[in-house]
Scaffold this active site. Structure first.
Site, mmCIF file in Angstrom:
data_model
loop_
_atom_site.group_PDB
_atom_site.id
_atom_site.type_symbol
_atom_site.label_atom_id
_atom_site.label_comp_id
_atom_site.label_asym_id
_atom_site.label_seq_id
_atom_site.Cartn_x
_atom_site.Cartn_y
_atom_site.Cartn_z
ATOM 1 N N GLU A 144 -13.972 51.031 28.585
ATOM 2 C CA GLU A 144 -12.837 50.767 29.473
ATOM 3 C C GLU A 144 -13.292 49.881 30.632
ATOM 4 O O GLU A 144 -14.355 50.133 31.219
ATOM 5 C CB GLU A 144 -12.263 52.079 30.019
ATOM 6 C CG GLU A 144 -10.971 51.863 30.775
ATOM 7 C CD GLU A 144 -10.309 53.171 31.223
ATOM 8 O OE1 GLU A 144 -9.281 53.088 31.898
ATOM 9 O OE2 GLU A 144 -10.837 54.256 30.926
ATOM 10 N N GLY A 154 -17.255 56.642 37.622
ATOM 11 C CA GLY A 154 -17.602 58.041 37.825
ATOM 12 C C GLY A 154 -17.803 58.749 36.500
ATOM 13 O O GLY A 154 -18.781 59.463 36.306
ATOM 14 N N MET A 208 -16.015 58.797 32.066
ATOM 15 C CA MET A 208 -15.154 58.148 31.083
ATOM 16 C C MET A 208 -14.716 59.155 30.036
ATOM 17 O O MET A 208 -15.539 59.869 29.470
ATOM 18 C CB MET A 208 -15.909 56.978 30.439
ATOM 19 C CG MET A 208 -15.093 56.212 29.440
ATOM 20 S SD MET A 208 -13.622 55.468 30.181
ATOM 21 C CE MET A 208 -12.471 55.599 28.827
ATOM 22 N N GLU A 209 -13.394 59.152 29.759
ATOM 23 C CA GLU A 209 -12.766 60.195 28.953
ATOM 24 C C GLU A 209 -12.777 59.912 27.456
ATOM 25 O O GLU A 209 -11.901 60.404 26.728
ATOM 26 C CB GLU A 209 -11.314 60.375 29.404
ATOM 27 C CG GLU A 209 -10.366 59.215 29.091
ATOM 28 C CD GLU A 209 -10.235 58.177 30.181
ATOM 29 O OE1 GLU A 209 -9.248 57.422 30.177
ATOM 30 O OE2 GLU A 209 -11.128 58.126 31.049
ATOM 31 N N ASN A 210 -13.730 59.161 26.931
ATOM 32 C CA ASN A 210 -13.769 58.865 25.495
ATOM 33 C C ASN A 210 -13.430 60.109 24.669
ATOM 34 O O ASN A 210 -13.925 61.194 24.955
ATOM 35 C CB ASN A 210 -15.166 58.379 25.094
ATOM 36 C CG ASN A 210 -15.728 57.384 26.071
ATOM 37 O OD1 ASN A 210 -15.197 56.310 26.267
ATOM 38 N ND2 ASN A 210 -16.830 57.770 26.719
ATOM 39 N N HIS A 269 -10.785 66.258 35.405
ATOM 40 C CA HIS A 269 -10.052 64.995 35.267
ATOM 41 C C HIS A 269 -10.255 64.397 33.870
ATOM 42 O O HIS A 269 -9.282 64.043 33.187
ATOM 43 C CB HIS A 269 -10.525 64.015 36.340
ATOM 44 C CG HIS A 269 -9.859 62.684 36.293
ATOM 45 N ND1 HIS A 269 -8.790 62.352 37.092
ATOM 46 C CD2 HIS A 269 -10.104 61.577 35.549
ATOM 47 C CE1 HIS A 269 -8.404 61.117 36.831
ATOM 48 N NE2 HIS A 269 -9.193 60.626 35.899
ATOM 49 N N GLU A 270 -11.506 64.276 33.459
ATOM 50 C CA GLU A 270 -11.770 63.632 32.167
ATOM 51 C C GLU A 270 -11.256 64.489 31.012
ATOM 52 O O GLU A 270 -10.773 63.954 30.014
ATOM 53 C CB GLU A 270 -13.262 63.334 32.016
ATOM 54 C CG GLU A 270 -13.862 62.496 33.132
ATOM 55 C CD GLU A 270 -13.104 61.205 33.424
ATOM 56 O OE1 GLU A 270 -12.498 60.636 32.500
ATOM 57 O OE2 GLU A 270 -13.119 60.774 34.582
ATOM 58 N N HIS A 324 -7.513 64.078 30.587
ATOM 59 C CA HIS A 324 -7.156 62.805 29.955
ATOM 60 C C HIS A 324 -6.923 62.963 28.451
ATOM 61 O O HIS A 324 -6.279 62.106 27.840
ATOM 62 C CB HIS A 324 -8.270 61.772 30.159
ATOM 63 C CG HIS A 324 -8.062 60.871 31.331
ATOM 64 N ND1 HIS A 324 -6.871 60.237 31.589
ATOM 65 C CD2 HIS A 324 -8.917 60.456 32.311
ATOM 66 C CE1 HIS A 324 -6.989 59.485 32.679
ATOM 67 N NE2 HIS A 324 -8.216 59.603 33.133
ATOM 68 N N GLU A 334 -3.940 57.330 34.975
ATOM 69 C CA GLU A 334 -4.852 57.704 36.058
ATOM 70 C C GLU A 334 -4.148 58.447 37.201
ATOM 71 O O GLU A 334 -4.646 59.453 37.686
ATOM 72 C CB GLU A 334 -5.592 56.475 36.582
ATOM 73 C CG GLU A 334 -6.541 55.849 35.576
ATOM 74 C CD GLU A 334 -7.623 56.794 35.069
ATOM 75 O OE1 GLU A 334 -7.821 57.879 35.666
ATOM 76 O OE2 GLU A 334 -8.269 56.454 34.058
#
Length: 896
Positions: free
Chosen positions: A135, A278, A280-282, A314-315, A318, A337
């Site tokens: 991303e 910070g 990443m929500e892969n 947060h991640e 997502h 987001e």
């Protein structure tokens, strides 16, 4: 030759000529190069294209080996470079040799060099592992692909192959379906992954390296068992427990609050030291900055623990708000987001203190987002254009975007918001959608007309709301007249960037009895939809004190003529925790601005009313949540105050005024600060506990320490040195770092030198602790800070290639008012040089450094000229700048 900086516009959105329905990847990692073979199952998008249309693929820094079209029978046909096959462009490839097939497979083979990838976008090597960051537009640095979020494909077979000794751990999205050694080479092994859910390419991830881990499991509401793993470098495995606990809490919370269950059999988190963002929500394989994963009481502060919990949440959140439902295009970034930030805020509030969390959110919003809205980089939460998408991972998209989502909940109620969320997922699961689709779900689920609410997505700038009151004693009525100053928050922008129309603004108010402090009218939502509206409250016996914009119900600037007595009253008695804090902040801001306006060099003590309000807060023994008291005692951020002042502004004079007010409060309340500090000092041998209550104790104690250290005298030095030693013995990073932060601002003496050396030695090479050591020194409020920062950059542990380390010195210095805004301009020159230097390595990080100049148009004339000189120097290097940095420099230079 670098690609031209081309501006993209939201209004020009068009679906691609082809959808990619399925992806198979074969990734073979070798020392020095990685070979990627991609098979794309392409399907003509008949809604916008005809057979024979061009297939446009993005690509950057790829060495192409071959291109083939595979027909439905499996026969492969090699394409040659040229008009009848494929053509390479400066930013990718155009494929024409499809013979008008409406569906076909395209196979490409490329070679990349992750070891040389200093941009940390795509596949790169970090420490002991290969990892990815796709991303926003990193997948094009991995293979040729339509690198856009609306192209959602199933990754049915992803094979990762690497050396067994160097990369014993192989990870990918989804579920592992095969693993083994190569029959042709016993030193190499492979793993195969399959993700049953369609996803955009920005959610693709692999990791290959020599890692340690901890494992656990989570049983979902429907009874499925999910295998959980958190990976890191082996020496950091003992710092992963908090991350795992946070993940399990987040999984349970999302089921309870929103009815959302995790959907794969495995969920992994990998901590990476070199990382631009910070986390990443892969899908199923989150990759995290180590700073937001690793925690142990002797290496991480209470704030670190809280941030890790929030970002882990947060991640994970997502998975539904971003992965299962994603963005139609990058202009809709706040759809995932802003929504997910709101969800992680609610999670953190439920895990700890909702009141404290709300204060922290608004402090960040005012310190970072309000200045962004008030400067040349202002944009709506849904931007209308961009040159480099990476520049729009902003406080506006994230923080203001979360406030927009919160307003839905304020207007519709928690149950109404949940109904809207349920409908949103029912309609759009598996789709790529827009902010308008989200708004429509909220409106339809609640039978509400939210058409006016769209203005929050269209207008840049911070709205301004004015409230005036009128008391009719005879009729026993109290009237609040609420108006919005349409367009006032956009006055600094060019006319073509403005959109000056009334908005729907929820203003939550309560009324308090001036005599008793009791609540007369509980919180009520006033919906401001016109330029001006009046709201009447009847049956009151006396004129009340209004508590306005409770819980910060809208991200606006509020104007109401509160007296100091009103504010002191609200700080003591308001039943809304946020507004109690807000009243103290308003008193502090007024004192600082009064000091700024006064003749320099004079002795300007703060008002007795403000001092007494601070004394009451400090001596409050009834409030159980000590973090509330700590935040109420902290003066407003200078960047937030600057946003409320009329230019031109001397930033150093403002900084000095802030310091003078702090010093005055410290002197007036010294005995009270000393008494509370001692009361909160842990007893010898007391166990160190990491939880909300104890974090509140430490937070309040360290606020007391900051005031006691304001004189920077020998007593302050002794107090800091004693706390530093005590914290070292207890293994408490929170108290240790607070003490060091004050010690580095004291006159150089043996205590300071000893503490710095001890802190460094205690780190034992721990990168995150070393970052703290650098940061405290770069933040020091001392006259020779620029020389100190240059010296830090010569330290053998400093490098520009690691974003965390770079930020720990250079970014911290950019926020050091006395150093960055030196009257001779040397701070500005230093930053301009760093922007150019870093841009050659990592454009994403460089463009953020360039944002340090974004307030220049609000500064005094002398400093404006000095900043203009540095911006001109950067513009003079335009041909060398990345598109990321070029965009920021161009926009900042045009500030009015």
């Amino acid at each position: 030759e670098k690609p031209a900086a081309i501006e993209k516009f939201r209004k020009d959105y068009r679906q691609p000529n082809y959808w990619i329905r399925e992806v198979q990847l074969d990734i073979r990692i070798f020392d020095g190069e990685t070979k990627v073979e991609a098979l794309l199952r392409c399907e003509l998008n008949a809604a916008v294209a005809s057979p024979g249309a061009e297939l446009v693929l993005d690509g950057e820094d790829l060495r192409l080996e071959s291109v083939e079209v595979v027909d439905s029978s499996g026969a492969a046909r090699a394409l040659a470079e040229g008009p009848e096959g494929y053509e390479l462009t400066e930013d990718g490839m155009v494929v024409r040799g499809t013979k008008k097939a409406t569906s076909f497979d395209l196979r490409t083979r490329v070679v990349i060099e992750p070891e040389k990838n200093t941009q940390l976008s795509g596949l790169y090597f970090s420490g002991c592992m290969y990892c990815t960051q796709m991303e926003a537009e990193g997948f094009r640095r991995f293979t040729y692909f339509p690198d856009r979020p609306d192209v959602m494909a199933k990754y049915t077979r992803v094979r990762v192959e690497a050396d067994k000794a160097k990369c014993p751990v192989l990870l990918g999205n989804g579920n592992e379906v095969d693993r083994g050694d190569l029959t042709s080479d016993a030193s190499r092994h492979f793993a195969v992954f399959q993700d049953p859910f369609a996803k955009p390419c920005y959610l693709f991830a692999i990791v290959a390296g020599d890692l340690g881990k901890i494992g656990d499991s989570f049983t979902t509401a429907s009874g499925r068992e999910v295998r959980l793993s958190v990976f890191s470098e082996k020496e950091n495995v003992d710092k992963l427990d908090h991350a795992m606990a946070s993940l399990k809490n987040a999984m349970k919370w999302d089921e309870d609050r929103f009815g959302l269950e995790y959907d794969l059999d495995v969920y992994s988190i990998v901590a990476v030291n070199d990382f631009n963002m910070g986390a990443m929500e892969n899908k199923g394989l989150n990759i995290f900055n180590t700073a937001l994963t690793l925690a142990r009481p002797d290496t991480a502060t209470d704030t670190d623990y809280e941030r890790i919990e929030g970002v882990i949440g947060h991640e994970f959140f997502h998975n539904w708000t971003g992965n299962r439902v994603t963005c139609q295009d990058w202009f809709q970034l706040t759809l995932k987001e802003g929504l997910t930030v709101f969800r992680d805020q609610e999670f953190s509030g439920d895990m700890g203190s909702a009141a404290v969390k709300r204060i922290e959110e608004v402090r960040l919003l005012r310190a970072r987002q309000f200045p962004e809205d008030g400067g040349p980089m202002a944009h709506p939460v849904r931007p209308d254009s961009y040159i480099a998408m990476d520049n729009f991972y902003t406080a506006t998209v994230y923080c203001k975007g979360a406030e927009v989502i919160r307003m839905y909940q304020t207007l519709l109620g928690r149950d109404g918001f949940r109904k809207g969320m349920d409908l949103y997922f029912k309609r759009h699961d598996g789709g790529a959608v827009s902010c308008d689709d989200f708004r429509a779900a909220m409106a339809d689920a609640n039978d509400r007309d939210l058409s006016l609410f769209e203005e929050w997505y269209l207008q840049p700038g911070t709205p301004q709301v004015q409230v005036r009151s009128a008391w009719d004693a005879a009729a026993k009525t109290y009237t609040l007249t609420v108006s919005q100053n349409v367009g006032a928050g956009q006055a600094h922008l060019p006319e073509d960037k403005r959109r000056e129309r009334p908005m729907l603004i929820p203003v939550v108010v309560g009324l308090l009895d001036r005599a008793t402090g009791k609540e007369l009218v509980p919180s009520k939502v006033l919906e401001l939809t016109e330029v001006e509206q009046s709201f009447k409250f009847e049956g009151l016996d006396a004129e009340p004190v209004p508590s306005l914009l409770r819980d910060f119900s809208a991200p606006v600037k509020l104007d109401y003529p509160y007296t100091d007595e009103d504010l002191a009253f609200l700080a003591a008695y308001d039943t809304d925790s946020f507004n109690r804090w807000e009243a103290a902040q308003m008193l502090g801001a007024k004192a600082i601005k009064d000091q700024y306006a006064a003749e320099s060099g004079g002795d300007h003590a703060v008002s007795q009313g403000f001092a007494e309000a601070m004394r009451r807060i400090l001596n409050d023994r009834e409030t159980q949540d000590l973090s509330l008291l700590a935040y109420a005692l902290i003066l407003p951020a200078e960047s937030a105050i600057l946003e409320t002042m009329t230019p031109p502004i001397d930033p150093v004079r403002l900084h000095d005024a802030w310091g003078a007010v702090r010093l005055s409060i410290a002197a007036t309340l010294r005995a009270d600060f000393q008494r509370r500090y001692e009361e909160l000092t842990p007893a010898q041998g007391e166990k160190l506990v990491i939880d909300g209550a104890n974090a509140g104790k430490r937070r309040l104690r360290n606020v007391c320490l900051s005031y006691l250290c304001a004189p920077k005298d020998t007593a302050a030095t002794g107090l800091c040195a004693a706390q530093f030693d005590e914290a070292r013995t207890r293994g408490c990073m929170t108290d240790k770092l607070a003490a060091l932060g004050h010690l580095v601002e004291m006159p150089v003496c043996p205590e300071v030198t000893k503490a710095l050396q001890a802190f460094y030695d205690d780190a034992k090479g721990d990168a995150l602790v070393i970052n703290k050591w650098f940061s405290m020194q770069a933040a020091a409020d001392v006259p020779d800070i620029l020389a100190r920062v240059k010296s830090l950059m010569e330290h053998p542990d400093f490098t520009l290639k690691n974003p965390n380390r770079l930020r720990s010195v250079v970014s911290i210095f950019a926020n050091n008012v006395g150093g960055f805004h030196r009257a001779d301009g040397s701070g500005y020159a230093f930053m301009q040089e760093r922007v150019l230097e870093v841009d050659k390595l990592n454009p994403q990080v460089a463009s953020r450094l360039a944002l340090a100049f974004s307030t220049w148009a609000k500064l005094d004339a002398g400093r404006q000229g000095l900043v203009r000189d540095q911006l001109a120097a950067l513009r003079g290097k335009e041909a060398e700048l990345s598109k990321d940095t070029y965009e920021v420099v161009a926009k900042v230079s045009k500030a009015a």
